[in-house]
Design an enzyme around this catalytic site. Sequence first.
Site, PDB file in Angstrom:
ATOM      1  CG  HIS A 433      -2.092  -0.891   1.127  1.00  0.00           C
ATOM      2  ND1 HIS A 433      -3.278  -0.543   0.524  1.00  0.00           N
ATOM      3  CD2 HIS A 433      -2.266  -2.165   1.557  1.00  0.00           C
ATOM      4  CE1 HIS A 433      -4.123  -1.551   0.593  1.00  0.00           C
ATOM      5  NE2 HIS A 433      -3.534  -2.554   1.213  1.00  0.00           N
ATOM      6  CD  GLN A 475      -6.492  -2.768  -1.999  1.00  0.00           C
ATOM      7  OE1 GLN A 475      -5.323  -3.159  -2.052  1.00  0.00           O
ATOM      8  NE2 GLN A 475      -7.300  -3.079  -1.004  1.00  0.00           N
ATOM      9  CG  ASP A 519      -3.849  -4.354   5.247  1.00  0.00           C
ATOM     10  OD1 ASP A 519      -4.040  -5.510   5.632  1.00  0.00           O
ATOM     11  OD2 ASP A 519      -4.719  -3.658   4.724  1.00  0.00           O
ATOM     12  CD  GLU A 520      -5.703  -5.679   1.851  1.00  0.00           C
ATOM     13  OE1 GLU A 520      -6.806  -6.225   1.944  1.00  0.00           O
ATOM     14  OE2 GLU A 520      -5.525  -4.566   1.315  1.00  0.00           O
ATOM     15  CB  VAL A 521       2.723  -7.692   1.321  1.00  0.00           C
ATOM     16  CG1 VAL A 521       3.817  -8.062   0.328  1.00  0.00           C
ATOM     17  CG2 VAL A 521       3.056  -6.378   2.007  1.00  0.00           C
TER      18      VAL A 521
END
Length: 851
Positions: A433, A475, A519-521
């Site tokens: 992110h 995303q 978050d969210e790698v």
Amino acid sequence: MKKTLVGLLCALFVLLYANAFAQESKNQFDPKKLQLNYEVTDGKYQDKPQTLAVLTLTNNGNVPLPASGWTLYFHSFPALKPIAENAPVKVEHVNGDLRYLVPTDAFKELAPGASQRIELLSGGQVVNDSRTPHGFYLVWDNDKSKGYATAPISVKKPDQPWVDWVQAKDIYAQNKVITDIPEEKLTKVFPTPAVYHETGQPFTMTATVPIVTDAAFLREADLLADHFGTVFGKKPVISMLGTGKAIRLQQKKGMGPEAYELQVSPQEVVIAASTPAGAFYGTQSLKTLIPAAALAKNQTSVSLPGVRVSDAPRFGHRAFMMDVSRNFQSKEQVLKVLDMMALYKLNVLHFHLNDDEGWRLEIPGLPELTEVGGKRGHTLDEKNHLQPSLGSGPDANKTSGSGHYTKADYIEILKYATERHIKVIPEIETPGHARAAIKSMDARYARLMQEGKPEEAKRYLLRDLEDQSVYRSVQNWNDNVINVALPSTYTFLEKVVDEILAMYQEAGAPIQTIHMGGDEVPNGVWEKSPAVNALMAANPTIKGKYDLWDYYFGKVNDMLNARKLYLSGWEEIGLTRVEQNGKKVYVPNQDFKGKNFHVDVWNNLWGAEDLAYRMANAGYKVVLTNASNLYLDLTYQKAYEEPGLYWAGYLDLDKPFYFIPFDYMKNQKVDTNNDPINPAVVYKGKERLTAFGRSNIVGLQAPLWSEMIKTPERLEYMLLPKLLGLAERAWAPDPAWATEPNAAKGEAAYNQAWSAFVNVLGKRELPRLSHYAGGFQYRIPTAGAVVENGRVLANVQLPGFTIRYTTDGTEPGEKSPVYTGPISDKGEIKLKVFSPTGRSGRVVTVVNKAS
């Protein structure tokens, strides 16, 4: 003479150029005349979870839209593709949610008044317009550097029942358990205090009544006087000595760090506390004793009910997370939110300052972070600003996607928050992110390389220039992860952290932690990076992504510890992946469990329902941030007209209120589709919170992610009244219904508490927020309605709000009849809820058929 001739020639040139430009403009299609209409035609196409829709392009201009020579950019998640083999356009993906369509040979020149239909297929079902393509702008092939916005897209509400959208009768059934409680019987302090008694002996406050304070509480007294100044038009006098009728702030030893006592009698109001924070919360409770109507216009006096209150918070960490990276909010709006947070005793602003779509804080010495990373607009190379995202449009100067806080802005925010006993935790989202930071440092690199300064150019670089790794984030970004093997990554983080700490020091604001994201790698990162390969060759213990993860957060933790800070992050900072029963699963990382990592655990879905408890039991300090109950950006109801996302379910006012922090699985009522569940079955075998784990639950947090929040009004709509449920649950004592072992008794107790809560909100706190700090645009609920025995019955979630109705097909207004009982009129009945100040919610329509 020569000057005159030159002047004439220049004037002639300007005239000829202007005439040519006018002729060109006259003959060229105006993108603002391109009308776009979108309609879902089949929400379950081919009986699969996919959606068929029609995008119609209509030329409302006076010249044709050419058959070629243009590209139409737009934003959409998920992907869209033309369904016809010989479609008039093809759709391509740029990055993130940015896509474009270009005409094919099948596209014909679009004459004035003509339309072109395009059938588009996408995965998933449409519940509301969050999945509608938006943010369209046109780029001409002869100048691809400029984008021109089209007319706003028009979206038609689907009329097919492929989704079980909430009905008026469903809302009516939900509201049936609510009892209308007379206002005089309601608790006058909110959130609910630990000990509360009414004496029946009120105190009359006027502008001439002084505030007498001990020296320790001068700042709190001044803020209280400011508020009374808005009530009376004149600020009361503050003194440190005085007898007679007064409001008194007194220091009392031996009380908790945020505890206070409040006594209101006819002769005086006494607030006692050991600390300024405790005194401040006493003043906030006093403010909620003021009748909401007193804020509408200046008063000569107000009557404060006689009470005795002894109070302290349940949790020390009561947080709201504000995302300003996806879409920006002004400094003034942040200050307004801080005022509201303080009133309801929330004491942590988790400030999400960067993400893929924006970097929002000036960092001295790194101007590109805000000059490039703080703006979004059409671009071919992202050297001057980021690409558009989330419908932000082509113009970098006219969008909610652009903006940042200067150093002076941030210091002002910190001072404002500190005065109100709110800690601001800055989040620097890494290593995923982080696209805004990466692109900003790329721009810095390019500038310094052009200046012939290669070593300085590489100093803060965040990606390996030779990295060939292929990945795609949740995303849809393919370039948003910082390379953790680069020394320059840590040089960058040290620079950012040190500059932030300098701002806190200048503001005199406390700081104990920085939130470093985590978050969210996605899978695929770092796999083909020469820098990573070199690091692993030099460190045989690092063998893959999860070892790199530990390496990164170990170094970040050391960096923060050296500055006397502890590390905060999303749950992933404390997780590692192992194999269990042939499957890869995430478990608490034993290497970090004793290092004071504070984790915001959001994932309580899809098999991770007990994750927060597992991490607390393992020794991590946990802030419960459960998506299912506390994510404020989730839409209120499964209604097409309601804004918001719904990937984690639907989040109405009751979801935060019925959250049980120490046993949240006990009281989960629905799944992400809003279908009822049996908690005993769904959560069978899940890990429960131990006594040790309970000691590691440090607080609660409600985030408001801003993908769909482009205005202050939308922010306030999604924020309120839901945040008040979080405020109640974080401050008030554990309610009796949460621990009642008998299910029937527990439900009855819950319904009673829920009724009291919505009565307090409807009759006291939301009317107050209509005026407080300039007034908030909170959501007005929709009416519940049902037809029974030939009559229409209606109800409302918030007693104190008014239902008005019409029987002639028109929309109810402020002068429409007030619903006071069953409606016997036949035909179409429209109902609408109005707040005490006259704002209204959505229209509900029911049909009372003739008998």
